[in-house]
Design a protein around this motif. Sequence first.
Motif, PDB file in Angstrom:
ATOM      1  N   SER A  78       0.647  -1.340  -0.189  1.00  0.00           N
ATOM      2  CA  SER A  78       0.025   0.021   0.146  1.00  0.00           C
ATOM      3  C   SER A  78       0.787   1.284   0.107  1.00  0.00           C
ATOM      4  N   ARG A  79       0.348   2.259  -0.660  1.00  0.00           N
ATOM      5  CA  ARG A  79       1.013   3.532  -0.573  1.00  0.00           C
ATOM      6  C   ARG A  79       0.230   4.806   0.213  1.00  0.00           C
ATOM      7  N   ALA A  80      -0.710   4.191   0.940  1.00  0.00           N
ATOM      8  CA  ALA A  80      -1.791   4.944   1.723  1.00  0.00           C
ATOM      9  C   ALA A  80      -0.861   5.651   2.873  1.00  0.00           C
ATOM     10  N   ARG A  81      -1.326   6.780   3.350  1.00  0.00           N
ATOM     11  CA  ARG A  81      -0.772   7.625   4.398  1.00  0.00           C
ATOM     12  C   ARG A  81      -0.864   6.896   5.753  1.00  0.00           C
ATOM     13  N   LEU A  82      -0.087   7.381   6.422  1.00  0.00           N
ATOM     14  CA  LEU A  82      -0.210   6.867   7.962  1.00  0.00           C
ATOM     15  C   LEU A  82      -1.325   7.408   8.680  1.00  0.00           C
ATOM     16  N   VAL A  83      -2.121   6.755   9.473  1.00  0.00           N
ATOM     17  CA  VAL A  83      -3.295   7.256  10.167  1.00  0.00           C
ATOM     18  C   VAL A  83      -3.004   6.949  11.853  1.00  0.00           C
ATOM     19  N   LEU A  84      -3.102   7.906  12.471  1.00  0.00           N
ATOM     20  CA  LEU A  84      -3.024   7.939  13.871  1.00  0.00           C
ATOM     21  C   LEU A  84      -4.509   7.936  14.565  1.00  0.00           C
ATOM     22  N   ARG A  85      -4.870   6.734  14.866  1.00  0.00           N
ATOM     23  CA  ARG A  85      -6.227   6.668  15.109  1.00  0.00           C
ATOM     24  C   ARG A  85      -6.582   7.109  16.592  1.00  0.00           C
ATOM     25  N   ALA A  86      -7.956   7.280  16.752  1.00  0.00           N
ATOM     26  CA  ALA A  86      -8.337   7.594  18.457  1.00  0.00           C
ATOM     27  C   ALA A  86      -7.922   6.636  19.197  1.00  0.00           C
ATOM     28  N   SER A  87      -7.621   6.894  20.522  1.00  0.00           N
ATOM     29  CA  SER A  87      -6.919   6.031  21.673  1.00  0.00           C
ATOM     30  C   SER A  87      -8.074   5.238  22.151  1.00  0.00           C
ATOM     31  N   LEU A  88      -7.380   4.149  22.401  1.00  0.00           N
ATOM     32  CA  LEU A  88      -8.452   3.025  23.341  1.00  0.00           C
ATOM     33  C   LEU A  88      -8.072   3.223  24.608  1.00  0.00           C
ATOM     34  N   ILE A  89      -9.086   3.262  25.472  1.00  0.00           N
ATOM     35  CA  ILE A  89      -8.841   3.450  26.975  1.00  0.00           C
ATOM     36  C   ILE A  89      -9.287   2.143  27.646  1.00  0.00           C
ATOM     37  N   MET A  90      -8.200   1.794  28.505  1.00  0.00           N
ATOM     38  CA  MET A  90      -8.582   0.497  29.051  1.00  0.00           C
ATOM     39  C   MET A  90      -9.695   0.619  30.308  1.00  0.00           C
ATOM     40  N   HIS A  91      -9.540   1.350  31.052  1.00  0.00           N
ATOM     41  CA  HIS A  91     -10.367   1.399  32.387  1.00  0.00           C
ATOM     42  C   HIS A  91     -11.001   2.663  32.485  1.00  0.00           C
ATOM     43  N   GLY A  92     -11.995   2.883  33.019  1.00  0.00           N
ATOM     44  CA  GLY A  92     -12.762   3.886  33.623  1.00  0.00           C
ATOM     45  C   GLY A  92     -11.782   4.534  34.823  1.00  0.00           C
ATOM     46  N   GLU A  93     -12.214   5.815  35.100  1.00  0.00           N
ATOM     47  CA  GLU A  93     -11.522   6.626  36.227  1.00  0.00           C
ATOM     48  C   GLU A  93     -11.877   5.717  37.669  1.00  0.00           C
ATOM     49  N   GLY A  94     -10.770   5.502  38.348  1.00  0.00           N
ATOM     50  CA  GLY A  94     -11.057   4.861  39.788  1.00  0.00           C
ATOM     51  C   GLY A  94     -11.562   3.430  39.598  1.00  0.00           C
ATOM     52  N   THR A  95     -11.220   2.798  38.404  1.00  0.00           N
ATOM     53  CA  THR A  95     -11.779   1.226  38.558  1.00  0.00           C
ATOM     54  C   THR A  95     -10.819   0.576  37.715  1.00  0.00           C
ATOM     55  N   HIS A  96     -10.726  -0.871  37.792  1.00  0.00           N
ATOM     56  CA  HIS A  96      -9.944  -1.703  37.176  1.00  0.00           C
ATOM     57  C   HIS A  96     -10.763  -2.509  36.067  1.00  0.00           C
ATOM     58  N   LYS A  97     -11.914  -2.148  35.912  1.00  0.00           N
ATOM     59  CA  LYS A  97     -12.994  -2.818  35.176  1.00  0.00           C
ATOM     60  C   LYS A  97     -12.447  -2.223  33.609  1.00  0.00           C
ATOM     61  N   PHE A  98     -12.607  -3.081  32.761  1.00  0.00           N
ATOM     62  CA  PHE A  98     -12.221  -2.995  31.317  1.00  0.00           C
ATOM     63  C   PHE A  98     -13.483  -2.054  30.685  1.00  0.00           C
ATOM     64  N   SER A  99     -12.967  -1.044  30.016  1.00  0.00           N
ATOM     65  CA  SER A  99     -14.365  -0.352  29.421  1.00  0.00           C
ATOM     66  C   SER A  99     -15.098  -1.484  28.299  1.00  0.00           C
ATOM     67  N   ASP A 100     -16.061  -0.956  28.030  1.00  0.00           N
ATOM     68  CA  ASP A 100     -16.952  -2.080  27.117  1.00  0.00           C
ATOM     69  C   ASP A 100     -16.460  -2.691  25.891  1.00  0.00           C
ATOM     70  N   PHE A 101     -15.770  -1.658  24.879  1.00  0.00           N
ATOM     71  CA  PHE A 101     -15.192  -2.232  23.948  1.00  0.00           C
ATOM     72  C   PHE A 101     -13.962  -2.993  24.076  1.00  0.00           C
ATOM     73  N   VAL A 102     -12.927  -2.565  25.025  1.00  0.00           N
ATOM     74  CA  VAL A 102     -11.836  -3.402  25.387  1.00  0.00           C
ATOM     75  C   VAL A 102     -12.421  -4.719  25.706  1.00  0.00           C
ATOM     76  N   ASP A 103     -13.150  -4.790  26.526  1.00  0.00           N
ATOM     77  CA  ASP A 103     -13.546  -6.080  27.081  1.00  0.00           C
ATOM     78  C   ASP A 103     -14.223  -7.038  26.261  1.00  0.00           C
ATOM     79  N   ASP A 104     -15.017  -6.261  25.203  1.00  0.00           N
ATOM     80  CA  ASP A 104     -15.381  -7.186  24.060  1.00  0.00           C
ATOM     81  C   ASP A 104     -14.376  -7.790  23.130  1.00  0.00           C
ATOM     82  N   MET A 105     -13.221  -6.990  22.943  1.00  0.00           N
ATOM     83  CA  MET A 105     -12.130  -7.378  22.086  1.00  0.00           C
ATOM     84  C   MET A 105     -11.386  -8.472  22.919  1.00  0.00           C
ATOM     85  N   ASN A 106     -11.196  -8.163  24.354  1.00  0.00           N
ATOM     86  CA  ASN A 106     -10.612  -9.256  25.088  1.00  0.00           C
ATOM     87  C   ASN A 106     -11.113 -10.429  25.181  1.00  0.00           C
TER      88      ASN A 106
END
Length: 258
Positions: free
Chosen positions: A221-249
Motif C-alpha cells: 500500500s502507498r496510503a498515508r499513515l493514520v493515527l487513530r483515536a486512543s483506546l482507553i482500558m479502564h474508567g477512572e477509579g476502576t480496574h474494570k475494562f471499558s466495554d469495547f476493550v472487554d469485547d475485544m478481550n
Amino acid sequence: MTDSPPETIDAFHRGAFHVVQPKGRGHRSGMDAMLLAALVADERPIRVADLGAGAGAAGMAVASRLDRADVVLFERSPDMAEFARKSLLLSENARFAGRVSVLEADVTLTGKDRNEAGLIDDSFHHVIMNPPFNDASDRLTPDALKAEAHAMTEGLFERWIRTAGAIMIPGGQLSLIARPQSIGEIIGACGRRFGGIEITPIHPREGENAVRILVTAIKGSRARLVLRASLIMHGEGTHKFSDFVDDMNNGRAAYPRK
C-alpha cells in the motif's frame, strides 16, 4: 524420573478456548495477545501466520473467532511450541484444532532457510506478531525462557517485519502490538514493504500516557499513515475494562481498519 515442569490450563474468550501455559517460568499470554488477535477482522477464507507465537494464545484466538481462518503458529522455542501442541489436544479446542498447526522456526531466517523452515513466500493473508519489547537495560530475569520471550534485540522489528513482508501475499495485513517507544523503528521497518499504517495508542485511563500501541499495515500500500483515536482500558477509579476493550478481550468484537 523427573517431574514435568508445572503448567496451567487457562481459559480465554470467556471459556471459548483454553491454552496450556508454563507456570512460574516463561511468557504467559494475557490481554496483549487478545488485543492483537482482535486486529484480524476478515470473514473470508484466510491463512494467518502468528510469528513468535509462544504458547499460541493470539493465533488460537483468531481461529476461535473466525471459522474460516487457518492459522500457523511459528515459535522458535521447543518448550513453548510443545505447550501450543498440548493446547490443540484439549477437547475445549476441538472445533478449531484442525485449522491450527505449530511449526518450530526462527522467524528471523532469510531466503532459502526461511522457506525451508515453513515460512513460505507469498502464502499468508495476515501476519500477526507480539515480539519481545523489553529493552535490554530493563530488569533482567533469571528465567531464560522468559528472558528470550521478553528481551528485545537490536534490529528486531526490521528482521521480523522483513519476514512478514516476505511470507504475505500482496495486499495482506500486518498486525502487531508493541510499546509506544518503538513507533519509529516499526515505521522504519515497514519502509516500502508496507503502507497504510494505522496506529492506535492504548492508555490505561484518561489522562495517562499510552502503554501499548496497536499497529496494522498493508503490504504494497502507498496510503498515508493514520493515527487513530486512543483506546482507553479502564474508567477512572476502576480496574474494570471499558466495554469495547472487554469485547475485544473476550472475542466478541474485532478492531477493523478504518
